[in-house]
Design an enzyme around this catalytic site. Structure first.
Site, PDB file in Angstrom:
ATOM      1  N   LYS A   1       0.562  -1.308   0.125  1.00 12.03           N
ATOM      2  CA  LYS A   1      -0.558  -0.318   0.066  1.00 12.03           C
ATOM      3  C   LYS A   1       0.883   1.529  -0.116  1.00 12.03           C
ATOM      4  O   LYS A   1       0.474   2.121  -0.551  1.00 12.03           O
ATOM      5  CB  LYS A   1      -1.192   0.096   1.073  1.00 12.03           C
TER       6      LYS A   1
ATOM      7  N   GLU B   1      -4.457  -5.578  -5.118  1.00 13.34           N
ATOM      8  CA  GLU B   1      -6.270  -6.201  -4.331  1.00 13.34           C
ATOM      9  C   GLU B   1      -5.685  -5.860  -2.692  1.00 13.34           C
ATOM     10  O   GLU B   1      -6.121  -5.582  -1.848  1.00 13.34           O
ATOM     11  CB  GLU B   1      -6.802  -6.936  -5.136  1.00 13.34           C
TER      12      GLU B   1
ATOM     13  N   VAL C   1      -5.573  -2.336  -0.148  1.00 14.87           N
ATOM     14  CA  VAL C   1      -6.687  -2.212   0.866  1.00 14.87           C
ATOM     15  C   VAL C   1      -7.771  -3.579   1.302  1.00 14.87           C
ATOM     16  O   VAL C   1      -7.535  -4.449   0.360  1.00 14.87           O
ATOM     17  CB  VAL C   1      -7.639  -1.524   0.254  1.00 14.87           C
TER      18      VAL C   1
ATOM     19  N   GLY D   1      -6.844  -6.480   3.103  1.00 12.17           N
ATOM     20  CA  GLY D   1      -6.072  -7.294   3.079  1.00 12.17           C
ATOM     21  C   GLY D   1      -7.243  -8.467   2.467  1.00 12.17           C
ATOM     22  O   GLY D   1      -7.103  -8.113   0.775  1.00 12.17           O
TER      23      GLY D   1
ATOM     24  N   ILE E   1     -10.216  -8.406   2.043  1.00 12.06           N
ATOM     25  CA  ILE E   1     -11.670  -8.184   1.123  1.00 12.06           C
ATOM     26  C   ILE E   1     -11.857  -8.336   0.311  1.00 12.06           C
ATOM     27  O   ILE E   1     -10.670  -6.812  -0.491  1.00 12.06           O
ATOM     28  CB  ILE E   1     -12.401  -6.988   1.999  1.00 12.06           C
TER      29      ILE E   1
ATOM     30  N   GLY F   1       1.210 -11.233  12.860  1.00 11.90           N
ATOM     31  CA  GLY F   1       1.528 -10.877  11.573  1.00 11.90           C
ATOM     32  C   GLY F   1       0.898 -10.170  10.787  1.00 11.90           C
ATOM     33  O   GLY F   1       1.037 -10.105   9.876  1.00 11.90           O
TER      34      GLY F   1
ATOM     35  N   GLU G   1       3.080  -3.968  11.016  1.00 13.38           N
ATOM     36  CA  GLU G   1       3.764  -3.357   9.991  1.00 13.38           C
ATOM     37  C   GLU G   1       4.836  -3.226  10.848  1.00 13.38           C
ATOM     38  O   GLU G   1       5.302  -3.213  11.027  1.00 13.38           O
ATOM     39  CB  GLU G   1       3.613  -2.183   9.524  1.00 13.38           C
TER      40      GLU G   1
ATOM     41  N   ASP H   1      -0.648   4.264   7.865  1.00 13.09           N
ATOM     42  CA  ASP H   1      -1.681   2.734   6.780  1.00 13.09           C
ATOM     43  C   ASP H   1      -3.047   2.937   6.508  1.00 13.09           C
ATOM     44  O   ASP H   1      -2.915   3.105   5.490  1.00 13.09           O
ATOM     45  CB  ASP H   1      -1.479   1.696   7.702  1.00 13.09           C
TER      46      ASP H   1
ATOM     47  N   LYS I   1      -4.137   4.010   2.653  1.00 21.90           N
ATOM     48  CA  LYS I   1      -5.671   2.754   2.289  1.00 21.90           C
ATOM     49  C   LYS I   1      -6.736   3.947   1.454  1.00 21.90           C
ATOM     50  O   LYS I   1      -7.398   3.449   0.294  1.00 21.90           O
ATOM     51  CB  LYS I   1      -5.995   1.706   3.269  1.00 21.90           C
TER      52      LYS I   1
HETATM   53  N1  HSE Z   1      -0.519  -3.924   9.721  1.00 21.89           N
HETATM   54  C1  HSE Z   1      -1.772  -3.965   8.399  1.00 21.89           C
HETATM   55  C2  HSE Z   1      -2.763  -3.793   9.362  1.00 21.89           C
HETATM   56  C3  HSE Z   1      -1.263  -4.571   7.706  1.00 21.89           C
HETATM   57  O1  HSE Z   1      -2.959  -3.749  10.779  1.00 21.89           O
HETATM   58  O2  HSE Z   1      -4.471  -3.815   8.738  1.00 21.89           O
HETATM   59  C4  HSE Z   1      -2.554  -5.069   6.089  1.00 21.89           C
HETATM   60  O3  HSE Z   1      -2.884  -4.083   5.421  1.00 21.89           O
END
Ligand code: HSE
Length: 400
Positions: free
Chosen positions: A100, A124, A127, A129, A131, A182, A185, A196, A200
């Site tokens: 992103k 895709e 934004v 993940g 979805i 996981g 970021e 973040d 998006k």
């Molecule tokens: N660090 C981001 C989040 C990862 O937590 O949404 C997915 O873009």
């Protein structure tokens, strides 16, 4: 056999590797041929792991191989991802990315490079993940004037807010949990300071407006100032605290901001918890749409990346999505945007609140040494001017 390459074997890149292997048969049905990962680019070594056999540390191995027509970029960050993606596009290869930061900062240049070469640049997974949100916006919803987008676009902060609100988990503990799973970021400020979600939102707006929206122009606040007392007030009001990315698109004005908001129970985003994201889109014809799913995490995000790979392999000739232009869209000054606010003041100032905010209503919560109110709806500018008369301990916008 179709060969692809993955640049970056972190959380998402290794997820892409797994999806291609685990869902080999499914992909074959959609693409019409077997898909294999021929190269994985990473400077690290992964001894004993299946990826070891295809690991390379020189990007030119990928760029110079004519068998590779599609490249996945999952390195994250702007550089060297930008340089590698640009070179791949210029070499006539299509690129799918989850990055992103790259798309928000350099998407317009990379789309131009893809158009120039008649290849595709898809993102895709950048934004929401897993979805599907960008594909619906660029295909199914092109007959609508999109008037509003409100999203929970960051899984890490939604996870933290959920844990703080429901279980009283301290901020740092909840952040560490999100990192261990996981979701977060590399630099957690990107999540917790709202950058973040801002990137998006810039991508969503650019796609809807077909004009470049610069993330630097979007007013952004993160969640680091939210305290346990705010959750007490939210509970008393029957609302949830969410980090929202909110955009209103009028004929003559576009307001966009990322900020913590109090969300009422009748808003579908109220019930979006943990790492899940939700995106509400309002079109002038289609009315309200809700997109919901896992906004972060290895498998879900990798699924979206591989979906792009499949689309590009299904359309080997030409550019699948032409993207947005270079010209920057000027956003409206948010001081004109209007909200009501939850405010907290020291106890001794409680009496002064109705003088500053005549429409304020007291929050019925037992707070130590302080009092909370919800103000009337007023512009951001009016709010700031009146708030100066008080010693505001905290304030959160209320979503209409
Ligand atoms: N660090 C981001 C989040 C990862 O937590 O949404 C997915 O873009």
């Amino acid at each position: 056999m179709i060969s692809i390459a993955i640049m970056g074997f972190g959380t998402i890149g290794s997820g892409v590797f797994d999806v291609v292997n685990i869902n080999r048969e499914i992909l074959k049905k959609h693409v019409g041929d077997e898909v294999q990962v021929k190269y994985v680019l990473d400077i690290r070594e992964f001894p004993g792991q299946p990826v070891e056999k295809v690991l390379v540390n020189d990007v030119n191995r990928i760029l110079e191989d004519p068998e590779i027509t599609v490249v996945v970029e999952t390195m994250g960050g702007v550089e060297p991802a930008y340089t590698f993606v640009k070179k791949a596009l210029e070499a006539g290869k299509s690129v799918a990315t989850s990055n992103k930061e790259l798309v928000a900062a350099k998407g317009h240049e990379l789309m131009a490079a893809a158009r120039e070469k008649g290849v595709s640049f898809l993102f895709e997974a950048s934004v929401g993940g897993g979805i599907p949100i960008l594909r619906p916006l660029r295909t199914c919803l092109t007959a609508d004037r999109i008037e509003e987008i409100t999203g929970i676009l960051n899984g890490t902060t939604n996870y933290i807010l959920t844990k703080m609100g429901q279980e009283g988990t301290p901020f740092e503990t909840a952040l560490s949990e999100a990192q261990a799973m996981g979701f977060a970021e590399r630099r957690p400020e990107a999540d917790v300071e709202g950058h973040d979600a801002c990137r998006k939102l810039a991508i969503l707006l650019s796609m809807v407006l077909k004009e470049r929206v610069d993330p630097a122009d979007i007013y952004t606040e993160g969640i680091t100032k939210i305290t346990a007392v705010d959750f007490v007030c939210a509970r008393a009001l029957g609302m949830e605290i969410k980090l929202l990315a909110d955009a209103e698109i009028h004929e003559d004005a576009v307001f966009a901001m990322v900020s913590p908001f109090l969300v009422k129970p009748d808003n579908p985003l109220y019930a979006v918890r943990d790492v899940f994201n939700g995106i509400l889109v309002h079109g002038n014809m289609v009315d309200d749409l809700l997109f919901y799913g896992r906004g972060a995490g290895k498998e879900a995000t990798a699924s979206a990346v591989v979906g792009d790979v499949v689309e590009m392999l299904q359309h080997p000739a030409g550019t699948v999505y032409d993207g947005w232009g270079e010209e920057k869209r000027v956003l409206s000054d948010i001081t004109r945007d209007r909200h009501s606010f939850l405010i907290r003041v020291p106890d001794q100032e409680a009496e002064a609140v109705p003088r500053a905010f005549p429409g304020a209503e007291a929050v019925k919560a037992a707070l130590e040494g302080e009092a909370a109110f919800v103000t009337e709806v007023l512009s951001e500018q009016e709010f700031s001017e009146r708030a100066e008369k008080l010693s505001i301990l905290g304030r959160i916008r209320v979503h209409a």
